[in-house]
Design an enzyme around this catalytic site. Structure first.
Site, mmCIF file in Angstrom:
data_model
loop_
_atom_site.group_PDB
_atom_site.id
_atom_site.type_symbol
_atom_site.label_atom_id
_atom_site.label_comp_id
_atom_site.label_asym_id
_atom_site.label_seq_id
_atom_site.Cartn_x
_atom_site.Cartn_y
_atom_site.Cartn_z
ATOM 1 C CG ASP A 64 -0.223 -0.261 2.533
ATOM 2 O OD1 ASP A 64 1.016 -0.361 2.527
ATOM 3 O OD2 ASP A 64 -0.898 -0.392 3.575
ATOM 4 C CG HIS A 65 3.540 2.329 2.991
ATOM 5 N ND1 HIS A 65 2.599 1.515 3.551
ATOM 6 C CD2 HIS A 65 3.906 3.189 3.974
ATOM 7 C CE1 HIS A 65 2.400 1.865 4.808
ATOM 8 N NE2 HIS A 65 3.184 2.879 5.093
ATOM 9 C CG ASP A 119 2.227 1.267 9.340
ATOM 10 O OD1 ASP A 119 2.786 1.611 8.287
ATOM 11 O OD2 ASP A 119 1.494 2.025 10.008
ATOM 12 N NE ARG A 379 3.213 9.264 12.310
ATOM 13 C CZ ARG A 379 3.518 7.962 12.314
ATOM 14 N NH1 ARG A 379 3.980 7.390 11.227
ATOM 15 N NH2 ARG A 379 3.385 7.271 13.422
ATOM 16 C CB SER A 533 7.215 5.968 10.937
ATOM 17 O OG SER A 533 8.039 4.932 10.504
ATOM 18 N NE ARG A 535 9.500 5.894 8.226
ATOM 19 C CZ ARG A 535 9.087 7.073 7.805
ATOM 20 N NH1 ARG A 535 9.954 8.031 7.556
ATOM 21 N NH2 ARG A 535 7.809 7.323 7.599
HETATM 22 C C1 MIC Z 1 4.147 6.189 8.290
HETATM 23 O O1 MIC Z 1 2.966 6.537 8.390
HETATM 24 O O2 MIC Z 1 5.086 6.905 8.650
HETATM 25 C C2 MIC Z 1 4.442 4.814 7.762
HETATM 26 C C3 MIC Z 1 5.087 5.001 6.455
HETATM 27 O O3 MIC Z 1 3.254 4.093 7.575
HETATM 28 C C4 MIC Z 1 5.349 4.120 8.766
HETATM 29 C C5 MIC Z 1 5.927 2.873 8.309
HETATM 30 C C6 MIC Z 1 7.051 3.047 7.384
HETATM 31 O O4 MIC Z 1 7.869 3.958 7.542
HETATM 32 O O5 MIC Z 1 7.164 2.204 6.497
HETATM 33 C C7 MIC Z 1 4.700 3.849 10.124
HETATM 34 O O6 MIC Z 1 3.866 4.609 10.528
HETATM 35 O O7 MIC Z 1 5.126 2.945 10.839
HETATM 36 FE FE1 SF4 Z 2 -0.018 4.651 5.114
HETATM 37 FE FE2 SF4 Z 2 1.314 5.313 7.351
HETATM 38 FE FE3 SF4 Z 2 -0.140 7.112 6.009
HETATM 39 FE FE4 SF4 Z 2 -1.358 5.194 7.297
HETATM 40 S S1 SF4 Z 2 -0.101 6.786 8.207
HETATM 41 S S2 SF4 Z 2 -1.837 5.893 5.242
HETATM 42 S S3 SF4 Z 2 0.018 3.479 7.024
HETATM 43 S S4 SF4 Z 2 1.697 6.073 5.273
#
Ligand code: MIC
Ligand code: SF4
Length: 642
Positions: A64-65, A119, A379, A533, A535
């Protein structure tokens, strides 16, 4: 004494420890989820554990990313993920099927179960009464291998809801109000459990918006009871048999209580560049807005899209405004298409994206320079949108729509009568984009393209560490600062040497080259270092660059665990005023590192540049200390599960 929902579920899954806040517990994990941006690494790590088939009840891999595919990298990753899932007994949700949290809620989540996801927004599952926790990919890989998940036992906070939301005020405003009151650190070490008579006025998608964004409070997770509302949702998803009632006892004891009267809430807005910089929409009305984005795992449910259609019906998005919409799942997308609601959205001039994270993670739709964008996401960290000087605000769907139609920040209550949205008694169920793994996957070939580079290994901890402080940063540094995402960098998630070139890019682009030149070094941080995140690349890439320890005033939970998992010591100041005694460029020596960590004793950092000493502590369980000594979790788990 009666029990809260969270305690009931945790106790059923407890493998080690007792629920004393702050003490490490181990819990059995029933379900796991990964997404592509963290998943490639998680599955490479799972492969390194030599376990033929996952040991969970259910594991799902989502894509999805990274769905832009502007080069071969994303497509390589998708093919790897699909094949590795089939080989090891993991369900595969194909690209286009939707955002992991939304789809998991619709199709897989089960009240009372535990879910570990790579995630940070995995707590979305708390909307149907799961204990759903975000973690680094390596922790999720370990859970798939049957290893329990370790976490400090959280405090349980009751968020007691009374009353009912007024017209135009949404579930998003509830969580924004909590962020206003408690800040991005307010939930650290806590489970936010929702209770009180107001709970029954919120449907499951609304509950999920709230539990989703509990991640921004820094909470371990958030949970709603599983009640008749949950049952109705699961029934509409054709899964009533997955339902069971899980409610708090009437005399349940909580560590803290927060009260919210829903009927007194107003539309709220988080200003740049932090989700807790919240004020009332009414207080900043009139600011011109150039972009509005509706979607993300926080606000892309059927209800959100039906609201969007109802408000936009027959209207036009004015010139100078770009409205972009991304539905959370194929289910939502297909339902609004069949019902004709999508036509209402397109008819207004909105731009449609596929069901994926999209602009939330900077995958396209970056706003213009110096512009203002209102997003229904979770975010608004600096630069995350892809435009460093854009002002990103976080709002409800209703507030987003008010801006999309007026071209400026507008209190949605000025839009007249609110539409009444009734959810259907049955959702459209068609799981044709979810691939079931074969009974025996041992013959499946795992396909790796040139973007999948081998996993770098952490070294066992040395006894003497010498080097230079490469960077000193302030409070609330996010993993988006440490390891940015976006369309340029995200495709490199399975290629650590390449992605490492972008560490701290938004803070100090010279960081990677200096780290390489010095053969590694150290980082000094403020409070809540590594928030945001999950990550693990924010630990893995610094490890690759030779970072041996991070000294901060405090750490965010997931990032701290990730640092340990990759053999980097998360140190804290014994005396926080020592923060002023260490600067970027200082040469630091630490002796007897292994001996001290074995004995759980503080370390003395000798600042050779300044001729001073700093006492550094660490709050780590015995397992974590052993993990550091072993050179990271991968080595440690290999020992434990073999
Ligand atoms: C995000 O919202 O920052 C992400 C991308 O979903 C991350 C995961 C990632 O960095 O792959 C998260 O929230 O954990
Ligand atoms: Fe995707 Fe993270 Fe954004 Fe949710 S917050 S939509 S999991 S990138």
């Amino acid at each position: 004494m009666g029990k809260p929902v969270a305690q009931k579920i945790l106790e059923k899954h407890l493998v080690k420890g007792t629920l004393v806040p702050g003490k490490e517990i181990a819990i059995k994990i029933d379900q796991t989820l990964t997404q592509d941006a963290t998943g490639t690494m998680a599955y490479l790590q799972f492969e390194a554990m030599d376990i033929p088939r996952v040991k969970t009840d259910l594991s799902v891999s989502y894509v999805d990313h990274n769905t832009l595919q502007s080069g071969f990298e994303n497509a390589d990753d998708h093919r790897f993920l699909e094949s590795v899932a089939a080989r090891h007994g993991i369900y595969f949700s194909r690209p286009g099927n939707g955002i992991c949290h939304q789809v998991n809620l619709e199709r897989f989540g089960v009240p009372g179960r535990t879910l570990l996801g790579s995630d940070s927004h995995t707590p979305t599952g708390g909307g149907i009464g799961m204990i759903a926790i975000g973690a680094g990919g390596l922790d999720v890989a370990a859970a798939m291998a049957g290893y329990p998940f370790h976490v400090p036992a959280p405090k349980i906070v009751l968020v007691s809801l009374t009353g009912e939301l007024p017209e135009w005020v949404a579930a998003k405003d509830v969580i924004l109000e909590l962020l206003r009151r408690l800040s991005v650190k307010g939930g650290v070490g806590k489970i936010m459990e929702y209770g009180g008579p107001g709970v029954k006025t919120l449907d499951v998608p609304e509950r999920a918006t709230i539990t989703n964004m509990g991640a921004e409070l820094g909470a371990t997770t958030s949970v709603f009871p599983s009640d008749d509302v949950t049952r109705a949702f699961l029934k509409a998803q054709g899964r009533e048999s997955d339902w069971s009632e899980i409610v708090a006892d009437s005399d349940a004891a909580y560590d803290e209580v927060v009260e919210i009267d829903l009927s007194t809430l107003e539309p709220m807005i988080a200003q740049p560049h932090s989700p807790d910089n919240v004020v009332k929409v009414a207080d900043i009305e009139g600011k011109p807005v150039q972009q509005v984005a509706i979607g993300s795992c926080t606000n892309s449910s059927l209800k959100d899209l039906l609201t969007t259609a109802a408000v936009l019906d027959g209207k036009t998005v004015p010139p100078g405004m770009s409205l972009v919409v991304s539905p959370g799942s194929k289910q939502v997308f297909e339902m609004i298409t069949r019902s004709g609601d999508m036509a209402k959205i397109i008819g207004s001039g909105a731009r449609f994206l596929e069901s994926a994270c999209g602009p939330c993670i900077g995958m396209g739709q970056s706003p213009p320079s110096g512009s203002t964008t209102l997003r229904t996401f979770n975010r608004n960290f600096l630069g995350r949108s892809g435009t460093k000087d854009a002002d990103v605000y976080l709002v409800s769907v209703e507030t987003a729509l008010a801006a999309a139609l007026t071209g400026k920040i507008t209190d949605p209550r000025k839009l007249g009568k609110a539409p009444k949205i009734d959810l259907p008694g049955g959702f459209l169920i068609n799981d044709n984009m979810i691939v079931t793994p074969p009974e025996d996957g041992s013959k499946v070939e795992v396909l790796r393209g040139p973007n999948i580079k081998p996993l770098p290994k952490a070294e066992p901890l040395p006894d003497k560490i010498e080097g230079t402080v490469l960077l000193k940063v302030e409070d609330n540094i996010t993993t988006d600062h440490i390891m940015p995402a976006g369309a340029k960098i995200l495709p490199l998630r399975s290629n650590i040497p390449a992605i490492s070139e972008h560490v701290f890019e938004v803070v100090d682009p010279t960081f990677p080259s200096r780290a390489k030149q010095e053969g590694g070094g150290f980082i000094v941080g403020g409070d809540n270092y590594g928030q945001g995140s999950s990550r693990e690349h924010a630990a893995l890439a610094p490890m690759y660059l030779g970072i041996k320890w991070v000294l901060a005033k405090s750490f965010a939970r997931i990032h701290k665990a990730n640092l340990v998992n990759f053999g980097i010591i998360p140190l804290t100041f014994a005396n926080s005023s020592d923060y002023g005694k260490i600067e970027s460029g200082d040469g630091i020596r630490v002796e007897n590192v292994r001996g001290s960590i074995e004995k759980d004793e503080p370390l003395t950092l000798i600042n050779e540049t300044k001729g001073t000493e700093i006492k550094a502590e660490y709050d780590l369980s015995e397992r974590q200390r052993q993990t550091l000594l072993d050179g990271g979790l991968l080595n440690h788990v290999k020992k434990a599960v073999s």
